[in-house]
Design a protein around this motif. Structure first.
Motif, PDB file in Angstrom:
ATOM      1  N   PRO A  15       0.819  -1.223   0.000  1.00 52.85           N
ATOM      2  CA  PRO A  15       0.000   0.000   0.000  1.00 52.85           C
ATOM      3  C   PRO A  15       0.849   1.268   0.000  1.00 52.85           C
ATOM      4  N   ALA A  16       2.002   1.232   0.633  1.00 52.16           N
ATOM      5  CA  ALA A  16       2.877   2.410   0.693  1.00 52.16           C
ATOM      6  C   ALA A  16       3.412   2.800  -0.692  1.00 52.16           C
ATOM      7  N   GLU A  17       3.442   1.864  -1.612  1.00 49.36           N
ATOM      8  CA  GLU A  17       3.954   2.123  -2.961  1.00 49.36           C
ATOM      9  C   GLU A  17       2.876   2.621  -3.930  1.00 49.36           C
ATOM     10  N   MET A  18       1.638   2.651  -3.484  1.00 54.02           N
ATOM     11  CA  MET A  18       0.539   3.007  -4.386  1.00 54.02           C
ATOM     12  C   MET A  18       0.576   4.451  -4.894  1.00 54.02           C
ATOM     13  N   PRO A  19       0.990   5.457  -4.099  1.00 51.11           N
ATOM     14  CA  PRO A  19       1.045   6.808  -4.676  1.00 51.11           C
ATOM     15  C   PRO A  19       1.971   6.880  -5.895  1.00 51.11           C
ATOM     16  N   GLN A  20       3.134   6.267  -5.815  1.00 47.06           N
ATOM     17  CA  GLN A  20       4.049   6.269  -6.960  1.00 47.06           C
ATOM     18  C   GLN A  20       3.464   5.469  -8.118  1.00 47.06           C
ATOM     19  N   PHE A  21       2.873   4.311  -7.815  1.00 46.18           N
ATOM     20  CA  PHE A  21       2.268   3.476  -8.850  1.00 46.18           C
ATOM     21  C   PHE A  21       1.170   4.249  -9.579  1.00 46.18           C
ATOM     22  N   LEU A  22       0.300   4.910  -8.831  1.00 44.84           N
ATOM     23  CA  LEU A  22      -0.783   5.697  -9.432  1.00 44.84           C
ATOM     24  C   LEU A  22      -0.236   6.852 -10.273  1.00 44.84           C
ATOM     25  N   SER A  23       0.794   7.500  -9.777  1.00 48.39           N
ATOM     26  CA  SER A  23       1.413   8.600 -10.516  1.00 48.39           C
ATOM     27  C   SER A  23       1.978   8.119 -11.849  1.00 48.39           C
ATOM     28  N   GLU A  24       2.648   6.981 -11.835  1.00 48.48           N
ATOM     29  CA  GLU A  24       3.232   6.451 -13.059  1.00 48.48           C
ATOM     30  C   GLU A  24       2.158   5.953 -14.027  1.00 48.48           C
ATOM     31  N   LEU A  25       1.091   5.364 -13.501  1.00 50.92           N
ATOM     32  CA  LEU A  25      -0.015   4.943 -14.373  1.00 50.92           C
ATOM     33  C   LEU A  25      -0.616   6.151 -15.090  1.00 50.92           C
ATOM     34  N   ALA A  26      -0.782   7.240 -14.355  1.00 49.37           N
ATOM     35  CA  ALA A  26      -1.395   8.443 -14.927  1.00 49.37           C
ATOM     36  C   ALA A  26      -0.546   9.041 -16.052  1.00 49.37           C
ATOM     37  N   ARG A  27       0.748   8.754 -16.037  1.00 51.20           N
ATOM     38  CA  ARG A  27       1.636   9.322 -17.056  1.00 51.20           C
ATOM     39  C   ARG A  27       1.899   8.379 -18.227  1.00 51.20           C
ATOM     40  N   LEU A  28       1.261   7.213 -18.232  1.00 50.75           N
ATOM     41  CA  LEU A  28       1.430   6.301 -19.365  1.00 50.75           C
ATOM     42  C   LEU A  28       0.756   6.882 -20.605  1.00 50.75           C
TER      43      LEU A  28
END
Length: 111
Positions: A64-77
């Protein structure tokens, strides 16, 4: 080879890994390899370090702690089709659920 993304609840009584139990909560399959194709478009650029760890032949487990970065990277795909947008939306939904519950993990499982 697609990468299926699965939200798992982790139950672990005590500290022994033998007592670790994973309960599937939701899944975002990738039968058309949309997610892998999108990740391949940014691979090697250094702009999406977490997504570059996604491998269609192995597994990656995110907390769960990695989700902000994961979401940020998904948004930039880079998305160019409705299918791309829908695939990313499903992953974002799972990532938000994972971020909201510390007892979950996001499993990105290659074939």
């Amino acid at each position: 080879m697609g990468v299926d993304v699965e939200l798992m609840r982790v139950e672990q009584r005590g500290t022994s890994p033998k007592r670790r139990k994973l309960i599937p909560l939701a899944v975002a399959p990738d039968p058309d390899e949309v997610f892998v194709r999108l990740v391949d478009q940014v691979r090697g650029r250094g702009t999406h370090p977490m997504l570059e760890r996604v491998d269609p032949y192995s597994s990656l487990i995110l907390s769960p702690a990695e989700m902000p970065q994961f979401l940020s990277e998904l948004a930039r795909l880079p998305t160019s089709t409705a299918q791309d947008v829908e695939a990313i939306r499903r992953l974002e939904d799972l990532a938000r659920q994972c971020a909201a519950d510390p007892a979950t993990e996001l499993h990105l499982d290659g074939d």
